[in-house]
Design a protein around this motif. Structure first.
Motif, PDB file in Angstrom:
ATOM      1  N   UNK A 137       0.789  -1.048   0.031  1.00 27.70           N
ATOM      2  CA  UNK A 137       0.067   0.182  -0.157  1.00 27.70           C
ATOM      3  C   UNK A 137       0.855   1.186   0.051  1.00 27.70           C
ATOM      4  N   UNK A 138       2.104   1.282   0.554  1.00 26.36           N
ATOM      5  CA  UNK A 138       2.780   2.206   0.551  1.00 26.36           C
ATOM      6  C   UNK A 138       3.301   2.674  -0.821  1.00 26.36           C
ATOM      7  N   UNK A 224      15.076   3.065  -2.547  1.00 30.15           N
ATOM      8  CA  UNK A 224      14.687   4.315  -1.552  1.00 30.15           C
ATOM      9  C   UNK A 224      15.132   3.311  -0.340  1.00 30.15           C
ATOM     10  N   UNK A 225      15.013   4.327   0.783  1.00 31.45           N
ATOM     11  CA  UNK A 225      15.154   3.743   2.113  1.00 31.45           C
ATOM     12  C   UNK A 225      13.919   4.251   2.827  1.00 31.45           C
ATOM     13  N   UNK A 226      13.094   3.038   3.310  1.00 35.10           N
ATOM     14  CA  UNK A 226      11.704   3.530   4.056  1.00 35.10           C
ATOM     15  C   UNK A 226      11.534   2.488   4.888  1.00 35.10           C
ATOM     16  N   UNK A 227      10.629   2.799   5.901  1.00 38.15           N
ATOM     17  CA  UNK A 227      10.196   1.737   6.936  1.00 38.15           C
ATOM     18  C   UNK A 227       8.722   1.803   7.032  1.00 38.15           C
ATOM     19  N   UNK A 230       7.805   4.600   9.309  1.00 38.58           N
ATOM     20  CA  UNK A 230       8.154   6.035   9.028  1.00 38.58           C
ATOM     21  C   UNK A 230       7.547   6.436   7.624  1.00 38.58           C
ATOM     22  N   UNK A 231       7.419   5.416   6.761  1.00 36.50           N
ATOM     23  CA  UNK A 231       7.339   5.800   5.347  1.00 36.50           C
ATOM     24  C   UNK A 231       8.949   6.061   4.938  1.00 36.50           C
ATOM     25  N   UNK A 232       8.609   6.966   3.697  1.00 36.75           N
ATOM     26  CA  UNK A 232       9.908   7.173   3.101  1.00 36.75           C
ATOM     27  C   UNK A 232      10.727   8.157   3.592  1.00 36.75           C
TER      28      UNK A 232
END
Length: 405
Positions: A137-138, A224-227, A230-232
């Motif tokens: 979904x992100x 990208x670096x996302x969690x 936190x999102x992006x």
């Protein structure tokens, strides 16, 4: 290639001025939640108007969030809205629960997809998972923000993935770095030609050889670096020189186990504050290591860059049957004003574990340091006092040199 919005090209002064307004508002939102009420007790939101002021606040670790969620499910009291006020509720391994919104670019992934050249006219084959965890979904939310259509493919069933990609004319891939190769190899085996020309990846290591293989096939691949929480956080641009920090987060690099920022360029733990008004995570420790890069990206985006993922900050190591944690090393440093930095080295002495504690200090009582090592680390070990600036700037506070060959 166009920018996602004008925020990406702000000057340092403009960015600081905007932060001076938005950060106090976010701290006030956080203080209004049950989760942060105690953590931020006594904090004046108006005084937290810069990254430097932010550094005085406590760090929130995932273990603390997990405990809070167990006591106050599902979000531990850290959201501004109740669970029923969100579009989605996700569960990541732990379990950890994360909220998700459907309005706007809630996870800020559109900025990355735009940088990757994805937009109107593209069909994104989204191979991130849609079941319980939020990654699917992100990226779908980000694709919607840039006007791209989405094939919600998820993972697995590779032959069906190939058939669907061909039939719908998928032009862009979103997923882990290695799964695209699985799809491409299967397409080759099936004699199917696919139309992928762009790839937006995350959730794993993008090795240079793999990126080059995609480039040889005519596919531009950015990461990208996302969690999930936190999102992006940061993303690559076509310049491919580090990862550019997202415009709605504040990234700090701190000494592992502490909230103390490291010197510019040094490796440390990534700590992130989001400006998401629904889920105001303040100084959230990711457990990842990285470092700030000097200068700005040649692509014209002006925000701070980081080097990307450089390992894990949780260096907890068992020595002589006892766990030694980064927080304990930090406590050792704080116990003596003379100590600048410390590093615990685990090694072997014959068939036994050995521990050496290297301490950066211009002066000080070595015997006192040794007593503090026993008191704080709960172990005896050799103490070596070295001159300030001697220890490596690699983010390690616990180094395990043991081999068992």
């Amino acid at each position: 290639m166009s920018f996602f919005d004008m925020l990406e090209t702000r000057s340092a002064d403009e960015r600081a001025a905007d932060l001076a307004k938005t950060l106090p508002e976010q701290i006030a939102r956080a203080k209004s939640t049950a989760g942060y009420a105690k953590l931020l007790d006594g904090v004046d939101p108006a005084a937290v108007n810069s990254a430097e002021a932010l550094a005085a606040l406590p760090v929130l670790r995932k273990s603390e969030l997990s405990r809070a969620q167990a006591a106050n499910p599902p979000f531990g009291g850290f959201t501004v809205k109740p669970a029923t006020g969100f579009g989605h509720i996700f569960q990541s391994p732990g379990p950890i629960y994360e909220p998700g919104g459907v309005d706007g670019d809630w996870w800020r992934m559109g900025r990355f997809l735009n940088a990757a050249g994805i937009g109107q006219g593209d069909v994104v084959q989204n191979c991130f998972g849609y079941h319980l965890t939020p990654a699917g979904m992100i990226f779908e939310n980000g694709a919607r923000a840039v006007g791209a259509a989405v094939l919600p493919a998820g993972t697995g069933q590779t032959e069906l993935q190939v058939t669907a990609a061909r039939d719908v004319g998928a032009t862009a891939y979103a997923g882990t770095p290695d799964y695209l190769k699985v799809i491409l190899d299967k397409a080759d085996a099936m004699g199917v030609e696919l139309m992928f020309s762009k790839a937006a990846v995350g959730g794993g290591a993008l090795f240079p050889s793999l990126r080059q293989e995609y480039a040889d096939r005519g596919i531009s691949c950015l990461q990208c670096y996302a969690t999930a929480d936190l999102g992006n956080i940061a993303y690559e641009s076509p310049a491919m020189e580090g990862l550019i920090t997202d415009e709605h987060v504040i990234v700090e690099i701190v000494t592992p186990g502490t909230g103390n920022p490291v010197a510019p360029g040094e490796v440390g733990e990534v700590v992130v504050t989001t400006l998401n008004p629904d889920y105001p995570l303040i100084r959230f420790a990711t457990g990842d290591l990285s470092a700030v890069m000097p200068g700005v990206s040649p692509c014209g985006r002006t925000n701070t860059r980081i080097k990307g993922w450089m390992g894990r900050a949780d260096q907890t190591t068992k020595i002589k049957g006892m766990f030694v944690r980064p927080e304990q090393v930090a406590a050792l440093v704080e116990k003596h004003d003379e100590i600048v930095k410390a590093r615990v080295i685990a090694s072997r002495d014959g068939e036994m574990d050995a521990m050496t504690v290297q301490i950066e200090a211009a002066d000080g009582d070595e015997a006192a340091f040794s007593r503090s090592v026993i008191e704080v680390l709960k172990l005896k070990g050799k103490v070596e006092v070295v001159a300030p600036g001697t220890l490596p700037k690699d983010g390690l506070v616990i180094e395990d040199q043991r081999t068992y060959d």
